[in-house]
Design a protein around this motif. Structure first.
Motif, mmCIF file in Angstrom:
data_model
loop_
_atom_site.group_PDB
_atom_site.id
_atom_site.type_symbol
_atom_site.label_atom_id
_atom_site.label_comp_id
_atom_site.label_asym_id
_atom_site.label_seq_id
_atom_site.Cartn_x
_atom_site.Cartn_y
_atom_site.Cartn_z
ATOM 1 N N TRP A 1 0.827 -1.207 0.000
ATOM 2 C CA TRP A 1 0.000 0.000 0.000
ATOM 3 C C TRP A 1 0.863 1.259 0.000
ATOM 4 C CZ3 TRP A 1 -3.728 -1.788 4.494
ATOM 5 C CH2 TRP A 1 -4.484 -2.890 4.038
ATOM 6 N N ASN B 1 2.147 1.692 -3.471
ATOM 7 C CA ASN B 1 1.050 2.158 -4.318
ATOM 8 C C ASN B 1 0.782 3.642 -4.121
ATOM 9 O OD1 ASN B 1 -0.239 0.499 -6.252
ATOM 10 N ND2 ASN B 1 -0.982 -0.850 -4.640
ATOM 11 N N ARG C 1 1.130 6.402 -6.972
ATOM 12 C CA ARG C 1 -0.014 7.237 -7.328
ATOM 13 C C ARG C 1 0.377 8.722 -7.321
ATOM 14 N NH1 ARG C 1 -3.190 5.779 -3.376
ATOM 15 N NH2 ARG C 1 -3.584 3.763 -4.355
ATOM 16 N N VAL D 1 3.566 -1.023 -9.482
ATOM 17 C CA VAL D 1 3.958 -1.181 -8.079
ATOM 18 C C VAL D 1 5.165 -2.102 -7.967
ATOM 19 C CG1 VAL D 1 2.397 -3.123 -7.643
ATOM 20 C CG2 VAL D 1 3.067 -1.628 -5.753
#
Length: 199
Positions: free
Chosen positions: A42, A45, A49, A100
């Motif tokens: 996460w 990610n 992003r 990722v």
């Protein structure tokens, strides 16, 4: 604004926590990269992003007459190049193609494994947390440390570590594993050549 005593969360968790397809992908990625938990995915990610969002913003504005957008574009590309995420000739479109896996591939744990300093990702994580790995003269004990392109060549064992001795049992295991892998690759190459000759 949060309470100064408590650190803010540095990643965005999934909006829907129980999607089976995403969970399967995360578990496979976790096993592949030897991660401790999915929060590390996460975090990667979230960083990815942020890079994509900045690239998309610049794609829409870089053709304007204002020169500072062109400078910001070059600064972004230079930054991502120094982080080892893109090539020197890359453009903003290449930033949007990042995955990722590209982010996870720049973690110290992954590079220790790829450089042959550990047999597996799990062992790489163990060596880092136990203080056996350094970058240059600096010992690093954080497996998720993002390694820059410049630092990548300086990853090695800590000088005072027992693993600095090539005759250490773990070093011998690593060398034998590497030799076995190379031997297997040579066998595959010979097999493919013989198949081509038969045809």
């Amino acid at each position: 604004m949060g309470h100064p005593k408590f650190a803010r969360k540095k990643f965005d968790s999934p909006t829907h926590p129980w999607k089976s397809e995403r969970i399967k992908e995360e578990q496979a990625m976790k096993a592949s990269y030897g991660l401790k938990n999915v929060r590390e995915i996460w975090k990667a990610n979230t960083t990815l992003r942020r890079h994509r969002h900045q690239a998309m913003k610049l794609i829409g504005r870089v053709d304007t007459s204002e020169p500072h957008w062109a400078r910001e574009q070059q600064d972004l590309l230079n930054s991502l190049y120094s982080k080892g995420l893109i090539s020197e000739e890359a453009s903003l479109d290449n930033v949007l193609e990042l995955s990722v896996e590209d982010m996870l591939g720049r973690r110290l744990q992954t590079l220790v494994r790829l450089k042959g300093l550990a047999v597996s990702h799990k062992q790489a994580r163990q060596l880092i947390t136990h203080g056996h790995i350094c970058i240059g003269d600096q010992k690093i004990t954080i497996p998720s440390y993002p390694v820059s392109r410049e630092e990548e060549e300086n990853i090695t064992y800590v000088g005072r570590s027992a693993l600095a001795d090539p005759n250490h049992s773990i070093r011998q295991d690593i060398e034998s594993s590497r030799a076995t892998a190379e031997y297997g690759e040579e066998d595959e190459a010979e097999d493919s050549e013989s198949e081509d000759g038969d045809q």
